[in-house]
Design a protein around this motif. Structure first.
Motif, PDB file in Angstrom:
ATOM      1  N   PHE A 147       0.781  -1.291  -0.100  1.00 56.55           N
ATOM      2  CA  PHE A 147      -0.008   0.089   0.071  1.00 56.55           C
ATOM      3  C   PHE A 147       0.828   1.172  -0.032  1.00 56.55           C
ATOM      4  O   PHE A 147       0.654   2.124  -0.798  1.00 56.55           O
ATOM      5  CB  PHE A 147      -0.759   0.125   1.382  1.00 56.55           C
ATOM      6  CG  PHE A 147      -2.228  -0.731   1.097  1.00 56.55           C
ATOM      7  CD1 PHE A 147      -3.102  -0.573   0.085  1.00 56.55           C
ATOM      8  CD2 PHE A 147      -2.222  -1.825   1.898  1.00 56.55           C
ATOM      9  CE1 PHE A 147      -4.258  -1.275   0.016  1.00 56.55           C
ATOM     10  CE2 PHE A 147      -3.505  -3.003   1.641  1.00 56.55           C
ATOM     11  CZ  PHE A 147      -4.369  -2.551   0.655  1.00 56.55           C
ATOM     12  N   LEU A 180      -5.154   3.771  -9.138  1.00 57.00           N
ATOM     13  CA  LEU A 180      -5.969   3.826  -7.873  1.00 57.00           C
ATOM     14  C   LEU A 180      -7.468   3.495  -8.000  1.00 57.00           C
ATOM     15  O   LEU A 180      -7.980   2.738  -7.203  1.00 57.00           O
ATOM     16  CB  LEU A 180      -5.901   5.126  -7.337  1.00 57.00           C
ATOM     17  CG  LEU A 180      -4.071   5.258  -6.910  1.00 57.00           C
ATOM     18  CD1 LEU A 180      -4.020   6.853  -6.625  1.00 57.00           C
ATOM     19  CD2 LEU A 180      -3.640   4.459  -5.964  1.00 57.00           C
ATOM     20  N   ARG A 181      -8.057   4.236  -9.311  1.00 56.76           N
ATOM     21  CA  ARG A 181      -9.373   3.679  -9.228  1.00 56.76           C
ATOM     22  C   ARG A 181      -9.929   2.450  -9.531  1.00 56.76           C
ATOM     23  O   ARG A 181     -10.637   1.947  -8.916  1.00 56.76           O
ATOM     24  CB  ARG A 181      -9.965   4.831 -10.334  1.00 56.76           C
ATOM     25  CG  ARG A 181     -11.418   4.868 -10.489  1.00 56.76           C
ATOM     26  CD  ARG A 181     -12.036   5.924 -11.630  1.00 56.76           C
ATOM     27  NE  ARG A 181     -11.888   7.304 -10.994  1.00 56.76           N
ATOM     28  CZ  ARG A 181     -10.857   7.935 -11.919  1.00 56.76           C
ATOM     29  NH1 ARG A 181     -10.642   7.911 -13.105  1.00 56.76           N
ATOM     30  NH2 ARG A 181     -10.868   9.302 -11.387  1.00 56.76           N
ATOM     31  N   PHE A 215       0.876   4.194  -2.676  1.00 54.90           N
ATOM     32  CA  PHE A 215       0.603   5.745  -2.653  1.00 54.90           C
ATOM     33  C   PHE A 215       1.554   6.566  -2.869  1.00 54.90           C
ATOM     34  O   PHE A 215       1.647   7.840  -2.704  1.00 54.90           O
ATOM     35  CB  PHE A 215       0.066   5.890  -1.266  1.00 54.90           C
ATOM     36  CG  PHE A 215      -1.196   5.186  -1.057  1.00 54.90           C
ATOM     37  CD1 PHE A 215      -2.278   5.420  -1.692  1.00 54.90           C
ATOM     38  CD2 PHE A 215      -1.268   4.062   0.156  1.00 54.90           C
ATOM     39  CE1 PHE A 215      -3.539   4.622  -1.356  1.00 54.90           C
ATOM     40  CE2 PHE A 215      -2.367   3.388   0.381  1.00 54.90           C
ATOM     41  CZ  PHE A 215      -3.707   3.726  -0.387  1.00 54.90           C
ATOM     42  N   LEU A 261      -8.056  -0.130  -8.545  1.00 53.41           N
ATOM     43  CA  LEU A 261      -7.950  -0.925  -7.225  1.00 53.41           C
ATOM     44  C   LEU A 261      -8.933  -0.307  -6.083  1.00 53.41           C
ATOM     45  O   LEU A 261      -9.151  -1.203  -4.987  1.00 53.41           O
ATOM     46  CB  LEU A 261      -6.623  -0.539  -6.944  1.00 53.41           C
ATOM     47  CG  LEU A 261      -5.158  -1.081  -7.312  1.00 53.41           C
ATOM     48  CD1 LEU A 261      -3.838  -0.345  -7.051  1.00 53.41           C
ATOM     49  CD2 LEU A 261      -5.302  -2.589  -7.564  1.00 53.41           C
ATOM     50  N   GLY A 262      -9.902   0.399  -6.364  1.00 49.27           N
ATOM     51  CA  GLY A 262     -10.904   0.974  -5.718  1.00 49.27           C
ATOM     52  C   GLY A 262     -10.552   1.985  -4.305  1.00 49.27           C
ATOM     53  O   GLY A 262     -11.079   1.765  -3.540  1.00 49.27           O
ATOM     54  N   ILE A 263      -9.420   2.423  -4.731  1.00 52.73           N
ATOM     55  CA  ILE A 263      -8.880   3.378  -3.677  1.00 52.73           C
ATOM     56  C   ILE A 263      -9.379   4.698  -4.131  1.00 52.73           C
ATOM     57  O   ILE A 263      -8.943   5.244  -5.055  1.00 52.73           O
ATOM     58  CB  ILE A 263      -7.303   3.224  -3.766  1.00 52.73           C
ATOM     59  CG1 ILE A 263      -6.792   2.120  -3.567  1.00 52.73           C
ATOM     60  CG2 ILE A 263      -6.542   4.414  -2.943  1.00 52.73           C
ATOM     61  CD1 ILE A 263      -5.051   1.601  -3.532  1.00 52.73           C
ATOM     62  N   GLU A 264     -10.190   5.265  -3.202  1.00 50.15           N
ATOM     63  CA  GLU A 264     -10.795   6.674  -3.246  1.00 50.15           C
ATOM     64  C   GLU A 264      -9.900   7.645  -2.926  1.00 50.15           C
ATOM     65  O   GLU A 264      -9.802   8.900  -3.183  1.00 50.15           O
ATOM     66  CB  GLU A 264     -11.911   6.641  -2.687  1.00 50.15           C
ATOM     67  CG  GLU A 264     -13.176   5.612  -3.206  1.00 50.15           C
ATOM     68  CD  GLU A 264     -13.346   5.994  -4.798  1.00 50.15           C
ATOM     69  OE1 GLU A 264     -13.523   7.172  -5.164  1.00 50.15           O
ATOM     70  OE2 GLU A 264     -13.670   5.051  -5.379  1.00 50.15           O
ATOM     71  N   GLU A 265      -9.193   7.548  -1.615  1.00 49.56           N
ATOM     72  CA  GLU A 265      -8.398   8.590  -1.214  1.00 49.56           C
ATOM     73  C   GLU A 265      -7.400   8.001  -0.546  1.00 49.56           C
ATOM     74  O   GLU A 265      -6.929   6.731  -0.251  1.00 49.56           O
ATOM     75  CB  GLU A 265      -9.336   9.303  -0.088  1.00 49.56           C
ATOM     76  CG  GLU A 265      -9.762   8.521   1.073  1.00 49.56           C
ATOM     77  CD  GLU A 265     -10.845   9.439   1.713  1.00 49.56           C
ATOM     78  OE1 GLU A 265     -10.383   9.427   3.013  1.00 49.56           O
ATOM     79  OE2 GLU A 265     -11.475  10.038   1.318  1.00 49.56           O
ATOM     80  N   ARG A 266      -6.100   8.697  -0.515  1.00 49.87           N
ATOM     81  CA  ARG A 266      -4.897   8.329   0.078  1.00 49.87           C
ATOM     82  C   ARG A 266      -5.064   8.458   1.798  1.00 49.87           C
ATOM     83  O   ARG A 266      -5.295   9.369   2.358  1.00 49.87           O
ATOM     84  CB  ARG A 266      -3.734   9.504  -0.019  1.00 49.87           C
ATOM     85  CG  ARG A 266      -2.312   8.934   0.429  1.00 49.87           C
ATOM     86  CD  ARG A 266      -1.262  10.019  -0.099  1.00 49.87           C
ATOM     87  NE  ARG A 266       0.005   9.498   0.223  1.00 49.87           N
ATOM     88  CZ  ARG A 266       0.744   9.418   1.394  1.00 49.87           C
ATOM     89  NH1 ARG A 266      -0.195   9.822   2.657  1.00 49.87           N
ATOM     90  NH2 ARG A 266       1.709   8.920   1.495  1.00 49.87           N
ATOM     91  N   PRO A 267      -4.764   7.242   2.403  1.00 46.44           N
ATOM     92  CA  PRO A 267      -4.886   7.202   3.944  1.00 46.44           C
ATOM     93  C   PRO A 267      -3.433   7.756   4.384  1.00 46.44           C
ATOM     94  O   PRO A 267      -2.590   7.891   3.707  1.00 46.44           O
ATOM     95  CB  PRO A 267      -4.670   5.709   4.192  1.00 46.44           C
ATOM     96  CG  PRO A 267      -4.038   5.068   3.263  1.00 46.44           C
ATOM     97  CD  PRO A 267      -4.418   5.842   1.783  1.00 46.44           C
TER      98      PRO A 267
END
Length: 90
Positions: free
Chosen positions: A11, A65-66, A15, A68-74
């Motif tokens: 991850f 990212l989209r 990012f 992979l289903g990642i909407e925002e950076r943790p």
């Protein structure tokens, strides 16, 4: 099958990607080898859009990212400790 498997991206590596990545890096993010990625592109079923630059494929990180289903950076705990996260929200 070459028998050579790439280690999937972590991850944190995902990012920290630049604006666009090569096909090998995008394939690693999906846990596949580059050969599989080329086959999926040829079939039109690669999980995200690729862009041809010369004879090579590039993937925009935002599209990766989209897919992979990642909407925002943790925010990671060590970033908070180092003060890095504070600059993300200023």
């Amino acid at each position: 099958m070459t028998g050579h498997t790439e280690t999937p991206l972590t991850f944190r590596e995902i990012f920290n990607l630049p604006v666009s990545v090569d096909l090998k890096t995008a394939a690693r993010a999906f846990g596949m080898c580059r050969g599989t990625a080329y086959r999926l592109i040829a079939l039109g079923t690669f999980p995200c859009e690729t862009v041809r630059v010369g004879g090579r494929h590039r993937v925009l990180t935002v599209e990766l990212l989209r897919a992979l289903g990642i909407e925002e950076r943790p925010v990671f705990a060590d970033e908070i400790a180092e003060g890095v996260a504070l600059t993300l929200f200023d």
